[in-house]
Design a protein around this motif. Structure first.
Motif, mmCIF file in Angstrom:
data_model
loop_
_atom_site.group_PDB
_atom_site.id
_atom_site.type_symbol
_atom_site.label_atom_id
_atom_site.label_comp_id
_atom_site.label_asym_id
_atom_site.label_seq_id
_atom_site.Cartn_x
_atom_site.Cartn_y
_atom_site.Cartn_z
ATOM 1 N N GLU A 65 0.759 -1.002 0.021
ATOM 2 C CA GLU A 65 0.046 -0.414 -0.363
ATOM 3 C C GLU A 65 1.235 0.741 -0.286
ATOM 4 O OE1 GLU A 65 -2.083 -1.023 3.164
ATOM 5 O OE2 GLU A 65 -3.994 -1.548 2.434
ATOM 6 N N LYS A 66 2.058 1.473 0.303
ATOM 7 C CA LYS A 66 3.435 2.931 0.912
ATOM 8 C C LYS A 66 3.470 2.711 -0.594
ATOM 9 C CE LYS A 66 3.853 2.212 5.371
ATOM 10 N NZ LYS A 66 5.248 1.838 6.729
ATOM 11 N N LEU A 67 3.746 1.869 -2.061
ATOM 12 C CA LEU A 67 4.255 1.521 -2.418
ATOM 13 C C LEU A 67 3.324 2.692 -3.739
ATOM 14 C CD1 LEU A 67 5.127 -1.936 -4.104
ATOM 15 C CD2 LEU A 67 7.113 0.106 -2.592
ATOM 16 N N PHE A 68 1.801 3.358 -3.425
ATOM 17 C CA PHE A 68 1.021 4.212 -3.984
ATOM 18 C C PHE A 68 1.147 4.796 -4.110
ATOM 19 C CE2 PHE A 68 -0.284 -0.407 -4.823
ATOM 20 C CZ PHE A 68 -1.582 -0.151 -6.467
ATOM 21 N N THR A 69 1.633 6.039 -5.245
ATOM 22 C CA THR A 69 1.995 7.142 -5.109
ATOM 23 C C THR A 69 0.755 8.465 -5.083
ATOM 24 O OG1 THR A 69 3.054 7.286 -6.797
ATOM 25 C CG2 THR A 69 3.565 7.582 -4.605
ATOM 26 N N GLU A 70 0.579 9.610 -6.409
ATOM 27 C CA GLU A 70 -0.348 10.313 -6.369
ATOM 28 C C GLU A 70 -0.418 9.140 -8.525
ATOM 29 O OE1 GLU A 70 -2.212 14.654 -7.748
ATOM 30 O OE2 GLU A 70 -0.102 14.103 -6.327
ATOM 31 N N GLU A 71 1.097 9.440 -9.326
ATOM 32 C CA GLU A 71 0.835 9.224 -10.266
ATOM 33 C C GLU A 71 0.449 7.559 -10.331
ATOM 34 O OE1 GLU A 71 4.982 7.508 -12.110
ATOM 35 O OE2 GLU A 71 5.583 7.606 -10.121
ATOM 36 N N HIS A 72 0.006 6.539 -9.681
ATOM 37 C CA HIS A 72 -0.715 5.444 -9.059
ATOM 38 C C HIS A 72 -1.969 5.467 -9.287
ATOM 39 C CE1 HIS A 72 3.904 4.688 -8.144
ATOM 40 N NE2 HIS A 72 3.575 4.550 -9.179
ATOM 41 N N GLN A 124 9.383 -5.085 -4.285
ATOM 42 C CA GLN A 124 9.990 -4.390 -5.330
ATOM 43 C C GLN A 124 9.585 -4.068 -6.454
ATOM 44 O OE1 GLN A 124 13.064 -3.922 -3.848
ATOM 45 N NE2 GLN A 124 11.882 -4.041 -2.006
ATOM 46 N N THR A 125 8.173 -4.373 -6.810
ATOM 47 C CA THR A 125 7.727 -4.065 -8.109
ATOM 48 C C THR A 125 7.646 -2.457 -8.044
ATOM 49 O OG1 THR A 125 6.285 -6.212 -7.861
ATOM 50 C CG2 THR A 125 5.328 -4.729 -8.932
ATOM 51 N N ASP A 126 7.924 -2.935 -9.734
ATOM 52 C CA ASP A 126 8.450 -0.835 -9.904
ATOM 53 C C ASP A 126 6.796 -0.488 -10.557
ATOM 54 O OD1 ASP A 126 8.396 1.544 -11.384
ATOM 55 O OD2 ASP A 126 9.814 0.497 -12.240
ATOM 56 N N LEU A 127 5.603 0.044 -10.032
ATOM 57 C CA LEU A 127 4.746 0.103 -10.837
ATOM 58 C C LEU A 127 4.334 0.766 -11.107
ATOM 59 C CD1 LEU A 127 2.895 0.727 -6.959
ATOM 60 C CD2 LEU A 127 2.855 -1.841 -8.381
ATOM 61 N N SER A 128 5.077 2.019 -11.784
ATOM 62 C CA SER A 128 5.194 3.144 -13.096
ATOM 63 C C SER A 128 5.408 1.965 -14.090
ATOM 64 C CB SER A 128 6.504 3.980 -12.531
ATOM 65 O OG SER A 128 5.876 4.280 -11.373
ATOM 66 N N ARG A 129 6.204 1.128 -14.300
ATOM 67 C CA ARG A 129 6.052 0.709 -15.681
ATOM 68 C C ARG A 129 5.010 -0.157 -15.949
ATOM 69 N NH1 ARG A 129 8.318 -5.659 -14.255
ATOM 70 N NH2 ARG A 129 7.814 -6.474 -15.613
#
Length: 131
Positions: A65-72, A124-129
């Motif tokens: 949940e902490k991986l998520f930023t506004e861009e996600h 470790q997943t790069d959500l932006s990709r």
């Protein structure tokens, strides 16, 4: 403890002011798998398989949940409670040709699993990709 909160800073206030950019979609029916396949033709769709009785799964979901930023914030993330919906979990494995893990993150694109991570590898997943 009010004076100490002002001096040292209160974690409670910081937590309340942190916006959440992850909007879980409960995965509760087999029919939703067809919707996921259809949606995945135009965007990446995430399925997070979670066991509510597993300590590792509980820790990983918080870190995820902490991986998520506004861009996600527009990513579609389905939440699957493994204990309540084992039949759906089985069908996810069959439909997308992934071996069952818990916790597990599966990314679907064009009806196919394009990413599969389990346990701490999820964090470790790069959500932006996948945007």
């Amino acid at each position: 403890m009010g004076i100490f909160d002002n001096i040292l800073g209160s974690n409670k206030n910081k937590k309340e002011n942190t916006p959440s950019y992850l909007n879980w979609i409960p995965l509760t029916t087999l029919e939703q798998l067809e919707e996921i396949k259809e949606q995945s033709k135009t965007e990446s769709i995430f399925i997070f398989k979670h066991s509510t009785r597993c300590g590792i799964s509980s820790m990983v979901i918080k870190q995820f949940e902490k991986l998520f930023t506004e861009e996600h914030q527009n990513l579609k993330v389905y939440y699957l409670d493994l204990l309540s919906y084992r039949n759906i979990s089985d069908e996810v494995g069959y439909s997308f040709q992934v071996t069952h893990q818990s916790p597990q993150l599966i990314v679907i694109k064009n009806g196919t699993a394009v990413h599969n991570a389990s346990h701490y590898d999820i964090t470790q997943t790069d959500l932006s990709r996948f945007i």
